[in-house]
Motif scaffolding. Structure first.
Motif, PDB file in Angstrom:
ATOM      1  N   ALA A 117       0.838  -1.204   0.000  1.00 41.15           N
ATOM      2  CA  ALA A 117       0.000   0.000   0.000  1.00 41.15           C
ATOM      3  C   ALA A 117       0.874   1.255   0.000  1.00 41.15           C
ATOM      4  O   ALA A 117       0.545   2.241  -0.664  1.00 41.15           O
ATOM      5  CB  ALA A 117      -0.937  -0.005   1.205  1.00 41.15           C
ATOM      6  N   ALA A 118       1.965   1.226   0.726  1.00 43.01           N
ATOM      7  CA  ALA A 118       2.864   2.377   0.771  1.00 43.01           C
ATOM      8  C   ALA A 118       3.476   2.628  -0.603  1.00 43.01           C
ATOM      9  O   ALA A 118       3.529   3.774  -1.070  1.00 43.01           O
ATOM     10  CB  ALA A 118       3.954   2.162   1.813  1.00 43.01           C
ATOM     11  N   VAL A 119       3.927   1.569  -1.270  1.00 41.48           N
ATOM     12  CA  VAL A 119       4.504   1.713  -2.608  1.00 41.48           C
ATOM     13  C   VAL A 119       3.471   2.293  -3.553  1.00 41.48           C
ATOM     14  O   VAL A 119       3.750   3.230  -4.317  1.00 41.48           O
ATOM     15  CB  VAL A 119       5.047   0.362  -3.128  1.00 41.48           C
ATOM     16  N   ALA A 120       2.259   1.759  -3.525  1.00 42.07           N
ATOM     17  CA  ALA A 120       1.203   2.243  -4.414  1.00 42.07           C
ATOM     18  C   ALA A 120       0.890   3.704  -4.145  1.00 42.07           C
ATOM     19  O   ALA A 120       0.735   4.514  -5.078  1.00 42.07           O
ATOM     20  CB  ALA A 120      -0.051   1.382  -4.259  1.00 42.07           C
ATOM     21  N   ARG A 121       0.810   4.078  -2.884  1.00 38.24           N
ATOM     22  CA  ARG A 121       0.484   5.465  -2.506  1.00 38.24           C
ATOM     23  C   ARG A 121       1.587   6.422  -2.939  1.00 38.24           C
ATOM     24  O   ARG A 121       1.328   7.501  -3.474  1.00 38.24           O
ATOM     25  CB  ARG A 121       0.254   5.532  -0.995  1.00 38.24           C
ATOM     26  N   ILE A 122       2.835   6.030  -2.713  1.00 35.46           N
ATOM     27  CA  ILE A 122       3.965   6.873  -3.111  1.00 35.46           C
ATOM     28  C   ILE A 122       4.009   7.004  -4.633  1.00 35.46           C
ATOM     29  O   ILE A 122       4.204   8.098  -5.168  1.00 35.46           O
ATOM     30  CB  ILE A 122       5.297   6.313  -2.558  1.00 35.46           C
ATOM     31  N   ALA A 123       3.802   5.906  -5.345  1.00 40.68           N
ATOM     32  CA  ALA A 123       3.836   5.936  -6.813  1.00 40.68           C
ATOM     33  C   ALA A 123       2.767   6.866  -7.373  1.00 40.68           C
ATOM     34  O   ALA A 123       2.992   7.526  -8.395  1.00 40.68           O
ATOM     35  CB  ALA A 123       3.668   4.520  -7.358  1.00 40.68           C
ATOM     36  N   ARG A 124       1.618   6.945  -6.711  1.00 38.79           N
ATOM     37  CA  ARG A 124       0.552   7.848  -7.179  1.00 38.79           C
ATOM     38  C   ARG A 124       1.000   9.303  -7.179  1.00 38.79           C
ATOM     39  O   ARG A 124       0.514  10.114  -7.974  1.00 38.79           O
ATOM     40  CB  ARG A 124      -0.712   7.688  -6.326  1.00 38.79           C
ATOM     41  N   GLU A 125       1.915   9.650  -6.298  1.00 39.77           N
ATOM     42  CA  GLU A 125       2.435  11.025  -6.270  1.00 39.77           C
ATOM     43  C   GLU A 125       3.161  11.373  -7.567  1.00 39.77           C
ATOM     44  O   GLU A 125       3.369  12.543  -7.866  1.00 39.77           O
ATOM     45  CB  GLU A 125       3.391  11.218  -5.088  1.00 39.77           C
ATOM     46  N   PHE A 126       3.570  10.340  -8.310  1.00 40.26           N
ATOM     47  CA  PHE A 126       4.368  10.543  -9.513  1.00 40.26           C
ATOM     48  C   PHE A 126       3.660   9.999 -10.758  1.00 40.26           C
ATOM     49  O   PHE A 126       4.296   9.602 -11.726  1.00 40.26           O
ATOM     50  CB  PHE A 126       5.743   9.871  -9.339  1.00 40.26           C
ATOM     51  N   ASP A 127       2.333   9.993 -10.741  1.00 38.04           N
ATOM     52  CA  ASP A 127       1.541   9.453 -11.855  1.00 38.04           C
ATOM     53  C   ASP A 127       1.921  10.048 -13.201  1.00 38.04           C
ATOM     54  O   ASP A 127       1.915   9.347 -14.212  1.00 38.04           O
ATOM     55  CB  ASP A 127       0.046   9.686 -11.614  1.00 38.04           C
ATOM     56  N   ASP A 128       2.253  11.333 -13.247  1.00 30.33           N
ATOM     57  CA  ASP A 128       2.535  11.968 -14.529  1.00 30.33           C
ATOM     58  C   ASP A 128       4.025  11.956 -14.885  1.00 30.33           C
ATOM     59  O   ASP A 128       4.442  12.612 -15.827  1.00 30.33           O
ATOM     60  CB  ASP A 128       1.995  13.398 -14.536  1.00 30.33           C
ATOM     61  N   TRP A 129       4.810  11.176 -14.168  1.00 30.78           N
ATOM     62  CA  TRP A 129       6.237  11.083 -14.443  1.00 30.78           C
ATOM     63  C   TRP A 129       6.501   9.922 -15.395  1.00 30.78           C
ATOM     64  O   TRP A 129       5.682   9.029 -15.564  1.00 30.78           O
ATOM     65  CB  TRP A 129       7.019  10.886 -13.148  1.00 30.78           C
ATOM     66  N   ALA A 130       7.659   9.893 -15.987  1.00 36.68           N
ATOM     67  CA  ALA A 130       8.047   8.835 -16.922  1.00 36.68           C
ATOM     68  C   ALA A 130       8.057   7.482 -16.214  1.00 36.68           C
ATOM     69  O   ALA A 130       8.525   7.381 -15.081  1.00 36.68           O
ATOM     70  CB  ALA A 130       9.436   9.124 -17.501  1.00 36.68           C
ATOM     71  N   PRO A 131       7.565   6.434 -16.884  1.00 38.48           N
ATOM     72  CA  PRO A 131       7.527   5.109 -16.274  1.00 38.48           C
ATOM     73  C   PRO A 131       8.917   4.606 -15.854  1.00 38.48           C
ATOM     74  O   PRO A 131       9.046   3.858 -14.880  1.00 38.48           O
ATOM     75  CB  PRO A 131       6.944   4.207 -17.371  1.00 38.48           C
ATOM     76  N   GLU A 132       9.950   5.037 -16.564  1.00 33.83           N
ATOM     77  CA  GLU A 132      11.305   4.631 -16.198  1.00 33.83           C
ATOM     78  C   GLU A 132      11.693   5.166 -14.819  1.00 33.83           C
ATOM     79  O   GLU A 132      12.480   4.543 -14.101  1.00 33.83           O
ATOM     80  CB  GLU A 132      12.325   5.124 -17.242  1.00 33.83           C
ATOM     81  N   LEU A 133      11.130   6.322 -14.457  1.00 33.54           N
ATOM     82  CA  LEU A 133      11.413   6.894 -13.144  1.00 33.54           C
ATOM     83  C   LEU A 133      10.512   6.283 -12.067  1.00 33.54           C
ATOM     84  O   LEU A 133      10.988   5.969 -10.971  1.00 33.54           O
ATOM     85  CB  LEU A 133      11.250   8.412 -13.176  1.00 33.54           C
ATOM     86  N   THR A 134       9.240   6.123 -12.365  1.00 29.46           N
ATOM     87  CA  THR A 134       8.348   5.534 -11.348  1.00 29.46           C
ATOM     88  C   THR A 134       8.695   4.081 -11.077  1.00 29.46           C
ATOM     89  O   THR A 134       8.408   3.581  -9.996  1.00 29.46           O
ATOM     90  CB  THR A 134       6.870   5.673 -11.762  1.00 29.46           C
ATOM     91  N   ALA A 135       9.334   3.417 -12.038  1.00 29.14           N
ATOM     92  CA  ALA A 135       9.776   2.037 -11.814  1.00 29.14           C
ATOM     93  C   ALA A 135      10.786   1.959 -10.672  1.00 29.14           C
ATOM     94  O   ALA A 135      10.903   0.919 -10.009  1.00 29.14           O
ATOM     95  CB  ALA A 135      10.373   1.454 -13.096  1.00 29.14           C
ATOM     96  N   LEU A 136      11.498   3.052 -10.418  1.00 28.81           N
ATOM     97  CA  LEU A 136      12.428   3.067  -9.282  1.00 28.81           C
ATOM     98  C   LEU A 136      11.678   2.886  -7.962  1.00 28.81           C
ATOM     99  O   LEU A 136      12.241   2.408  -6.979  1.00 28.81           O
ATOM    100  CB  LEU A 136      13.227   4.373  -9.260  1.00 28.81           C
ATOM    101  N   ILE A 137      10.408   3.255  -7.955  1.00 30.86           N
ATOM    102  CA  ILE A 137       9.564   3.084  -6.769  1.00 30.86           C
ATOM    103  C   ILE A 137       8.857   1.739  -6.823  1.00 30.86           C
ATOM    104  O   ILE A 137       8.919   0.946  -5.889  1.00 30.86           O
ATOM    105  CB  ILE A 137       8.521   4.220  -6.675  1.00 30.86           C
ATOM    106  N   THR A 138       8.199   1.464  -7.938  1.00 33.61           N
ATOM    107  CA  THR A 138       7.306   0.291  -8.020  1.00 33.61           C
ATOM    108  C   THR A 138       8.041  -1.031  -8.203  1.00 33.61           C
ATOM    109  O   THR A 138       7.510  -2.074  -7.832  1.00 33.61           O
ATOM    110  CB  THR A 138       6.299   0.465  -9.162  1.00 33.61           C
ATOM    111  N   ASP A 139       9.232  -1.014  -8.759  1.00 28.98           N
ATOM    112  CA  ASP A 139       9.933  -2.259  -9.064  1.00 28.98           C
ATOM    113  C   ASP A 139      11.039  -2.594  -8.070  1.00 28.98           C
ATOM    114  O   ASP A 139      11.831  -3.495  -8.305  1.00 28.98           O
ATOM    115  CB  ASP A 139      10.523  -2.206 -10.473  1.00 28.98           C
ATOM    116  N   SER A 140      11.100  -1.894  -6.964  1.00 29.34           N
ATOM    117  CA  SER A 140      12.150  -2.126  -5.968  1.00 29.34           C
ATOM    118  C   SER A 140      11.880  -3.385  -5.163  1.00 29.34           C
ATOM    119  O   SER A 140      10.734  -3.757  -4.912  1.00 29.34           O
ATOM    120  CB  SER A 140      12.231  -0.933  -5.015  1.00 29.34           C
ATOM    121  N   ASP A 141      12.938  -4.062  -4.768  1.00 25.44           N
ATOM    122  CA  ASP A 141      12.831  -5.230  -3.884  1.00 25.44           C
ATOM    123  C   ASP A 141      12.805  -4.820  -2.416  1.00 25.44           C
ATOM    124  O   ASP A 141      12.617  -5.649  -1.544  1.00 25.44           O
ATOM    125  CB  ASP A 141      14.015  -6.175  -4.106  1.00 25.44           C
TER     126      ASP A 141
END
Length: 146
Positions: free
Chosen positions: A12-36
């Protein structure tokens, strides 16, 4: 941004943080959503801009102990400057430690306030309510003065 985020629920935290960057490039938001690694809240603590203390005989502060402020890339430089300035004051008053400490602190306080002001401004540019536009405006020469 961290207000209202439940960091005990990693997904939920990852999803919420990623929403802050909805209009950013997917390559950048992947740094949030694809982290281990689960997100960790790491608050930044600062002293108030212009923080000073009353003279205490035989004691002074330097570095972050004297002027903890928002990171602006100057922390180590300030600590080194503090040490050098304190050394110069002691050398100038070898028989009067209190005079050396007073001289050092009188120069430290305005230097610390200036650095803290710069740090707070940079923090607002990078993390404030108008980010990333505030940073883009600064980099393109369109920063609004306050």
């Amino acid at each position: 941004m961290a207000r209202g985020i439940d960091f005990t629920d990693s997904a939920a935290a990852v999803a919420r943080i990623a929403r802050e960057f909805d209009d950013w490039a997917p390559e950048l938001t992947a740094l949030i959503t694809d982290s281990d690694t689960a997100p960790v809240l790491r608050p930044l603590n600062t002293l108030p801009i212009g923080h000073q203390w009353d003279r205490v005989q035989g004691v002074t502060l330097l570095g972050d102990a004297a002027h903890l402020s928002a990171p602006n890339g100057e922390g180590a430089n300030l600590a080194m400057c503090d040490g050098a300035e304190l050394g110069k004051a002691i050398a100038a008053h070898p028989d009067d430690c209190e005079a050396a400490l007073t001289e050092y602190e009188q120069a430290l306080f305005p230097r610390s306030a200036a650095a803290a002001t710069e740090g707070a401004h940079l923090h607002e540019l990078l993390f404030g309510d108008n980010t990333p536009h505030s940073l883009v405006n600064m980099l393109t020469g369109h920063e609004q003065t306050q």
